[in-house]
Scaffold this motif. Structure first.
Motif, short mmCIF file in Angstrom:
data_model
loop_
_atom_site.label_atom_id
_atom_site.label_comp_id
_atom_site.label_asym_id
_atom_site.label_seq_id
_atom_site.Cartn_x
_atom_site.Cartn_y
_atom_site.Cartn_z
N LEU B 101 0.84 -1.18 0.00
CA LEU B 101 0.00 0.00 0.00
C LEU B 101 0.88 1.23 0.00
O LEU B 101 1.91 1.24 0.65
CB LEU B 101 -0.87 0.02 1.26
N ARG B 124 -14.46 10.17 -4.92
CA ARG B 124 -13.95 8.86 -4.55
C ARG B 124 -12.44 8.77 -4.63
O ARG B 124 -11.80 8.14 -3.80
CB ARG B 124 -14.54 7.80 -5.48
N ALA B 125 -11.91 9.39 -5.68
CA ALA B 125 -10.45 9.36 -5.84
C ALA B 125 -9.78 10.07 -4.68
O ALA B 125 -8.76 9.63 -4.14
CB ALA B 125 -10.05 9.98 -7.18
N GLN B 127 -11.04 10.42 -1.66
CA GLN B 127 -11.22 9.56 -0.50
C GLN B 127 -10.18 8.45 -0.48
O GLN B 127 -9.55 8.19 0.55
CB GLN B 127 -12.64 8.95 -0.55
N ALA B 128 -10.02 7.82 -1.64
CA ALA B 128 -9.06 6.71 -1.74
C ALA B 128 -7.67 7.22 -1.35
O ALA B 128 -6.94 6.56 -0.61
CB ALA B 128 -9.06 6.13 -3.14
N VAL B 131 -7.38 7.77 2.46
CA VAL B 131 -7.28 6.55 3.25
C VAL B 131 -5.90 5.92 3.05
O VAL B 131 -5.28 5.44 4.00
CB VAL B 131 -8.40 5.55 2.91
N ARG B 132 -5.43 5.94 1.80
CA ARG B 132 -4.10 5.35 1.55
C ARG B 132 -3.02 6.10 2.31
O ARG B 132 -2.11 5.50 2.86
CB ARG B 132 -3.79 5.37 0.06
N LEU B 135 -3.14 5.02 5.85
CA LEU B 135 -2.55 3.69 6.01
C LEU B 135 -1.03 3.78 5.98
O LEU B 135 -0.34 3.12 6.76
CB LEU B 135 -3.06 2.75 4.91
N LEU B 181 -6.01 4.49 12.56
CA LEU B 181 -6.65 4.81 11.29
C LEU B 181 -7.90 5.66 11.55
O LEU B 181 -8.16 6.66 10.88
CB LEU B 181 -7.03 3.51 10.59
N ARG B 182 -8.64 5.26 12.55
CA ARG B 182 -9.85 5.98 12.92
C ARG B 182 -9.52 7.42 13.27
O ARG B 182 -10.19 8.37 12.86
CB ARG B 182 -10.50 5.26 14.09
N LEU B 185 -8.57 9.48 10.24
CA LEU B 185 -9.63 9.71 9.26
C LEU B 185 -10.87 10.32 9.88
O LEU B 185 -11.86 10.52 9.21
CB LEU B 185 -10.01 8.38 8.58
N GLU B 188 -13.36 12.49 8.12
CA GLU B 188 -13.98 11.92 6.92
C GLU B 188 -15.07 10.94 7.27
O GLU B 188 -15.60 10.27 6.42
CB GLU B 188 -12.93 11.16 6.08
N ASP B 189 -15.41 10.85 8.55
CA ASP B 189 -16.35 9.81 8.98
C ASP B 189 -17.71 9.92 8.33
O ASP B 189 -18.47 8.98 8.30
CB ASP B 189 -16.53 9.82 10.49
N GLU B 191 -18.42 9.66 5.55
CA GLU B 191 -18.50 8.71 4.44
C GLU B 191 -19.24 7.44 4.81
O GLU B 191 -19.88 6.81 4.02
CB GLU B 191 -17.09 8.32 3.98
#
Lengths: 268, 192
Positions: B101, B124-125, B127-128, B131-132, B135, B181-182, B185, B188-189, B191
């Motif tokens: 990742l 979406r992009a 968001q992705a 998240v990445r 991570l 992670l929580r 992010l 952004e919750d 989502e």
């Protein structure tokens, strides 16, 4: 303790626990609601994981196949198919099969669809696309046409069934190059036979499919192959009897009550 | 302003009444993520397509088992997809190459949907990407446990064995990873 349910909360949130572990955690949570707050936080994070990936638009055939299955399922529940009597009319050769093969021969190169029965995978993608076209074109209440379309949809449903079981059947000494697969749908008991390299027979003979339990073969119908030796035969009359072996023999036109001729394919 | 679109939960309710249009809309909204997830797990386009189709087939047939209290419809779908993909993976049909990742998961031949909703895709992009990044911000040993458990379907014992760790350590790393992670992010919750 390594296996105390509280220890498993993160893996539970990741949906990475076994059934019995899941039950243990759920029992624990029922007794210890204060742990729910932690679970909620863990889950909120776990639910983000799929979103870390770039989305990828699936090809149109995926949606087409999905809708085909849904429509086949619809007609089933409407009773249009389920109540049909066993139509194993000897020597019946539905017209659609010939035209379907024509489409197959004219089609573009077929991509392999991994995970499906190998032979069925070669035949399926063109069929799905042509099926969608036929659904669109269907306007008149043509009963024969609907019956043909229905059988095609059923066949698609069985072949695309994720839990469908594939039974490989091999050529015997009589026809060593012949190959076949019986794709059996989980639960509903419908099946589709796919064969290749089985030579066409003269008009006074037919191939017959047998489902064999112990020493007793039960006929599952007769079928023909095309000039290239390929056949796709939806086995009608669901549910299937139970069986532990599958065979194909050469019989006089119209079929026989029990195998009399050479057995050309056998498996189980 | 157009009529508000039905929410996912409304679509699910309609699907229980065998509304094909509702399923088609659910597919339009979520199939790309399902497909991406399946492909990430299986490392195979054709298998991922099968899993995608099967996921929505199950959604069609089991829509009445979805419970809004358990979470968003998307999460329910992705859970079905992941389970199908992991099952297939574990049955040995395919072994993926370990992906570090953040991966570039878009294949060269990926289709562009002409009917695509560009603002949605952009969202979406983003968001992705968020998240990445989150991570990537995890300590590598925690990220490894998430990767093995979530994307490769290893059990906690299999992870302990393959990483030569005590089981308790595996549990702790998973927990810390998710909590971190929580935290990263949290804004952004909306989502979920």
């Amino acid at each position: 303790m390594d296996d105390h349910p509280r220890e498993l909360l993160a893996f539970y949130a990741l949906d990475a626990v076994s059934e019995s572990e899941r039950r243990q955690v759920e029992a624990y949570l029922a007794e210890n609601p204060e742990a729910l707050a932690e679970l909620k936080a863990l889950r909120a994070a776990a639910h983000q994981l799929p979103l870390s990936i770039e989305p990828a638009t699936p090809p149109a055939a995926v949606a087409a196949g999905l809708m085909a299955r849904i429509r086949a399922d619809h007609r089933d529940t409407a009773g249009a198919v389920a109540d049909r009597p066993e139509p194993r009319l000897p020597g019946r050769r539905p017209a659609f099969r010939r035209s379907w093969w024509t489409r197959f021969r004219q089609g573009p190169a077929l991509p392999a669809v991994a995970g499906l029965a190998l032979l069925a995978a070669l035949l399926l993608p063109i069929w799905i696309v042509s099926l969608q076209a036929r659904v669109r074109d269907l306007t008149a209440e043509n009963d024969a046409l609907r019956q043909q379309l229905l059988t095609q949809q059923e066949t698609v449903a069985v072949l695309t069934g994720f839990d469908s079981r594939v039974i490989t059947i091999n050529g015997t000494e009589a026809r060593p190059q012949a190959r076949g697969e019986l794709v059996v749908e989980a639960g509903a008991g419908r099946a589709v036979l796919v064969v290749t390299d089985l030579a066409p027979l003269p008009g006074d003979q037919t191939y017959q499919l047998w489902l064999i339990q112990g020493d007793s073969p039960v006929s599952a119908g007769t079928f023909q192959v095309d000039a290239q030796g390929r056949g796709l035969f939806p086995v009608t009359g669901a549910p299937l009897p139970s069986f532990d072996a599958v065979g194909v023999s050469i019989e006089p036109a119209g079929g026989s009550a029990a195998p009399t001729g050479d057995i050309v394919l056998l498996g189980g | 302003m157009n009529e508000p679109e039905p929410g996912d939960e409304q679509l699910m309710a309609r699907i229980t009444t065998r509304d094909e249009q509702a399923l088609a809309e659910l597919y339009r909204r979520h199939a790309p993520v399902v497909m991406g997830l399946a492909r990430r797990i299986l490392g195979d386009q054709a298998l991922a397509e099968e899993v995608t189709q099967e996921t929505f087939w199950r959604a069609w047939n089991r829509a009445d088992t979805y419970r809004p209290a358990s979470g968003a419809v998307g999460g329910w779908l992705y859970g079905i997809a992941r389970n199908l993909a992991i099952d297939r993976l574990r049955r040995g049909r395919r072994r993926p190459v370990a992906v570090d990742l953040p991966g570039e998961d878009r294949a060269a031949g990926d289709l562009v949907d002409p009917a695509a909703d560009v603002p949605e895709i952009a969202r979406r992009a983003r968001q992705a990407s968020l998240v990445r990044r989150a991570l990537q911000a995890l300590p590598p040993e925690q990220l490894a446990v998430i990767e093995l458990a979530y994307f490769q379907g290893l059990t906690r014992r299999e992870i302990a064995e393959s990483e030569s760790l005590p089981l308790g350590t595996v549990h702790t790393r998973a927990r810390l990873a998710l909590l971190k992670l929580r935290e990263l992010l949290r804004p952004e919750d909306s989502e979920s």
